[in-house]
Design an enzyme around this catalytic site. Structure first.
Site, PDB file in Angstrom:
ATOM      1  N   ASP A 128       0.835  -1.195   0.000  1.00 48.61           N
ATOM      2  CA  ASP A 128       0.000   0.000   0.000  1.00 48.61           C
ATOM      3  C   ASP A 128       0.873   1.249   0.000  1.00 48.61           C
ATOM      4  OD1 ASP A 128       1.033   0.009   2.520  1.00 48.61           O
ATOM      5  OD2 ASP A 128      -0.872  -0.204   3.566  1.00 48.61           O
ATOM      6  N   ASP A 130       1.257   4.795   1.841  1.00 53.15           N
ATOM      7  CA  ASP A 130       0.867   5.668   2.952  1.00 53.15           C
ATOM      8  C   ASP A 130       0.885   7.105   2.453  1.00 53.15           C
ATOM      9  OD1 ASP A 130       0.657   3.641   4.997  1.00 53.15           O
ATOM     10  OD2 ASP A 130       2.833   3.476   4.894  1.00 53.15           O
ATOM     11  N   ASP A 183      -3.591   4.137   2.058  1.00 49.48           N
ATOM     12  CA  ASP A 183      -3.938   4.561   3.416  1.00 49.48           C
ATOM     13  C   ASP A 183      -3.826   6.080   3.441  1.00 49.48           C
ATOM     14  OD1 ASP A 183      -4.239   1.948   4.101  1.00 49.48           O
ATOM     15  OD2 ASP A 183      -2.568   1.851   5.501  1.00 49.48           O
ATOM     16  N   LYS A 244      13.129  -6.049   6.537  1.00 44.46           N
ATOM     17  CA  LYS A 244      11.664  -6.100   6.593  1.00 44.46           C
ATOM     18  C   LYS A 244      11.162  -7.449   6.092  1.00 44.46           C
ATOM     19  CE  LYS A 244       9.073  -2.741   5.315  1.00 44.46           C
ATOM     20  NZ  LYS A 244       8.422  -1.666   4.537  1.00 44.46           N
ATOM     21  N   TYR A 253       6.801  -8.902  12.319  1.00 47.58           N
ATOM     22  CA  TYR A 253       6.510  -7.650  11.622  1.00 47.58           C
ATOM     23  C   TYR A 253       5.035  -7.328  11.792  1.00 47.58           C
ATOM     24  CZ  TYR A 253       6.619  -4.064   7.979  1.00 47.58           C
ATOM     25  OH  TYR A 253       6.551  -2.869   7.300  1.00 47.58           O
TER      26      TYR A 253
END
Length: 697
Positions: A128, A130, A183, A244, A253
């Site tokens: 996504d 942000d 988002d 990550k 995570y």
């Protein structure tokens, strides 16, 4: 060490006029630039072997499909362009409706900023975006953003899965635009007209705004500061992308469930970049695990000094704020107002992350010794092989849209269940939430489930017959869940106890239970070696460490268990059957029933008791614990401290001797220690993060 040279002040680096006129000035020694609050651990650059390992690591990341295609990147830019036009038109329409002049309507403006993984350049395919919309002072969040803009988006064909979350800690609107997940946050700043060249990093944007607006703005401000504070952005991004991916594979995570999210991992990696300013990605990944395996939590990780401003917002300061003293793993944001980005971490999730740091450190040591490949680092965590007892949280709704909203609400509260269990058992029962949802497609209704591993705290003295009664805890949790303001008929939640043998088949990728082959996997081999090297095993390790050969009885008990196939209908949420061993007791809603070793009983919703009996074959029975915590609190909160001076799971060649000055007395944490690489480097000095405040405090 010789590479650690003190930082020369700016006054001393400038050349005076008289000295510059000297016919033969003395050569000025090269002084390494200090990044962050301490001097670097090492300024050594890479060797050819390091470059080769970096190429191998980057090749692995490409083959793991962690980079998006050019087509997807172009589509993201196109979607962001469309979104910018939408919010500009939205603000102009509101300006016109509120009777402002034609000139004001023409000047009316809103901007879109990005933050998170997209802003840092470490996003992958399908991730996504942000985004933050910054609007003028007369356009508010409650009505204009969550009502008018929401309705505008709902009418667009390109927009799907629109989900407003106005009551979140950071209010957000989630949706997909032409297939790209967005988002979207909103911040109304104290300007009538938002200029196109607005500098969001300037502290002036925080004038006369509320706390939710500050939190909304903070994401972009933190991302900008991180990129300014790392020595090499390209190396930082590669290392962060790698770590990550590792964190997701190892089940650590997720900020919402009490682990670390994207910004937390970015800050941890950025600090390692500061400590090793000339390191390349393969070196940074290895040093990451080495540093955080030995980190003395709750010493804070900081990229810069904490600054006070005159705007009155609270900053992270344990000397002034009692709540800040309870944080277990402080990772401080670099932009004012500086906050602890990891306040969600509990004693249980910290323990789980420390276990994984130990695992990563051991694999990286093997990579440096040419005993392992990078792929070994990313083996998935065998969560359902790691505990004997689990809580299963089933979430049900009428349809997929209702489930999306209901699941989001329940997931955001799972951390509270972990804290409440810690609180009500005085930290003696540890709860390991796993941040992955599972779906039983055979159910007639929309369904998903989360799982939590349960075990007693390592080192606790076992008293026969002593039990944990968490029925009230579970009921309190369910009551808080059912306060959901958007609840609809059909939205249900069930919390049940399951033994490892009864884990439903749909959680396994192949659709059936994994047969427990007697041969060790590579990660179990790694954990076994870690136990033997340190003469102890990391307490409560997620991997199943084997007892020593000198303990034949324990080895006999650790033989692979015969797994039974469980059909999906045996895991219906209303009542889950459990095969109970001698170390578990269950209580139904009417009466207490104690089950012996092979008895079977039905579990009513949320009725769970776990005893303190030892879990056979768990490596928690070997050696000392590396993370000890005390938990006490009320109303779902946990107050406690964490001490982590021992790391028995690490190799004996790694040692760290550090003494921390009192955080509350001096407002500063310092530490010096020594550890050995064992491969290429000499002894290095590990300066833990210093907690420094500006003089204005």
């Amino acid at each position: 060490m010789g590479g650690l040279i003190g930082m020369v002040s700016s006054e001393r680096t400038s050349v005076s006029p008289s000295l510059s006129l000297s016919p033969s000035p003395l050569p000025t020694p090269t002084t390494p630039k200090q990044h962050g609050v301490t001097k670097p651990i090492s300024v050594a650059g890479p060797t050819e072997v390091d470059w080769q390992r970096t190429r191998e690591l980057e090749k692995f990341l490409v083959e793991a499909a962690l980079y998006e295609s050019e087509e997807e990147a172009a589509k993201r830019e196109e979607v962001l362009g469309r979104l910018r036009l939408i919010v500009k038109d939205w603000v102009k329409d509101l300006t016109r409706l509120r009777g402002y002049s034609d000139q004001m309507v023409e000047d009316a403006n809103a901007l879109i900023f990005t933050f998170g993984s997209y802003r840092l350049g470490v996003h992958g395919p399908g991730a996504d975006i942000d985004t933050l919309c910054v609007g003028p002072s007369y356009v508010n969040r409650e009505e204009d953003f969550f009502f008018i803009l929401h309705n505008n988006l709902a009418e667009m064909e390109e927009v799907t899965e629109l989900q407003p979350v106005p009551d979140a800690h950071v209010p957000v609107m989630k949706f997909k635009f032409d297939g790209i997940s967005i988002d979207l946050l909103y911040a109304s700043i104290s300007l009538l007209v938002v200029p196109e060249d607005l500098d969001i990093s300037d502290v002036s944007v925080l004038y006369d705004v509320d706390e939710p607006t500050v939190r909304s703005l903070n994401g972009c401000r933190v991302a900008d500061q991180i990129l300014k504070l790392v020595p090499n952005v390209e190396h930082f991004c590669t290392a962060l992308r790698c770590l990550k991916f590792w964190a997701k594979r190892r089940g650590v995570y997720s900020n919402v469930t009490g682990f670390l999210g994207g910004v937390n991992w970015a800050l941890l990696v950025a600090r390692v970049c500061q400590l090793y300013p000339n390191a390349i990605p393969s070196m940074l990944v290895s040093r990451f695990f080495r540093v955080y395996t030995m980190w003395r939590w709750p010493n804070p990780v900081m990229l810069c000094a904490i600054e006070e401003a005159e705007l009155g917002f609270s900053v992270w300061d344990p000397r002034k704020n009692p709540r800040d003293k309870t944080h277990h793993m402080p990772i401080i944001t670099p932009a004012y107002p500086c906050m602890n980005s990891s306040y969600n971490v509990s004693t249980s999730t910290l323990r789980a992350m420390m276990d994984q740091f130990q695992y990563g450190n051991k694999i990286c040591e093997d990579v440096e010794l040419n005993k392992a490949q990078w792929s070994s680092l990313f083996e998935p965590y065998l969560f359902f092989e790691s505990y004997k007892n689990y809580l299963q949280v089933d979430i049900i709704a009428e349809d997929a849209d209702d489930l999306r909203a209901w699941r989001g609400w329940v997931e955001s509260r799972l951390r509270q269940l972990t804290l409440m269990i810690e609180r009500d058992t005085f930290g003696k029962l540890q709860c390991h939430p796993y941040p992955q949802e599972y779906v039983d497609s055979s159910k007639p209704c929309a369904h998903c489930a989360f799982f939590m591993g349960l075990q007693r705290k390592p080192g606790e003295v076992v008293q026969e017959g002593q039990q944990f009664d968490i029925r009230g805890t579970v009921e309190e949790f369910k009551h808080s869940i059912n306060m959901y303001m958007f609840w609809k008929p059909g939205m249900e939640i069930c919390v049940s106890h399951v033994r490892r043998k009864q884990i439903p088949s749909y959680v396994f990728p192949e659709g059936y239970k994994r047969s427990r082959h007697p041969r060790l996997t590579s990660q179990q081999q790694s954990d076994k070696q870690s136990c033997e090297d340190g003469d102890a095993c990391q307490a409560g390790s997620g991997e199943r460490c084997l007892k020593r050969k000198k303990e034949p009885e324990a080895v006999q008990q650790d033989r692979p268990e015969k797994r039974q196939s469980i059909s999906p209908e045996h895991s219906v949420p209303s009542s889950l059957s459990s095969r109970i061993g001698s170390n578990i007791e269950l209580i139904n809603s009417d009466k207490k029933v104690q089950y012996q070793e092979t008895e079977v009983g039905d579990v009513s919703n949320g009725s769970v008791i776990t005893s303190l009996a030892s879990e056979v074959g768990s490596c928690e029975d070997i050696g000392n614990e590396s993370v000890a915590g005390s938990c006490e609190g009320n109303n779902g909160s946990v107050d406690g401290s964490v001490e982590g001076s021992n790391n028995p799971g690490s190799s004996q060649s790694d040692s760290c001797d550090a003494e921390s000055e009192s955080l509350l007395e001096n407002g500063r944490l310092k530490g010096n220690g020594v550890f050995q690489n064992g491969v290429q480097e000499e002894l290095e000095v590990l300066n833990l993060s210093s907690l420094t405040f500006s003089s204005s405090i």
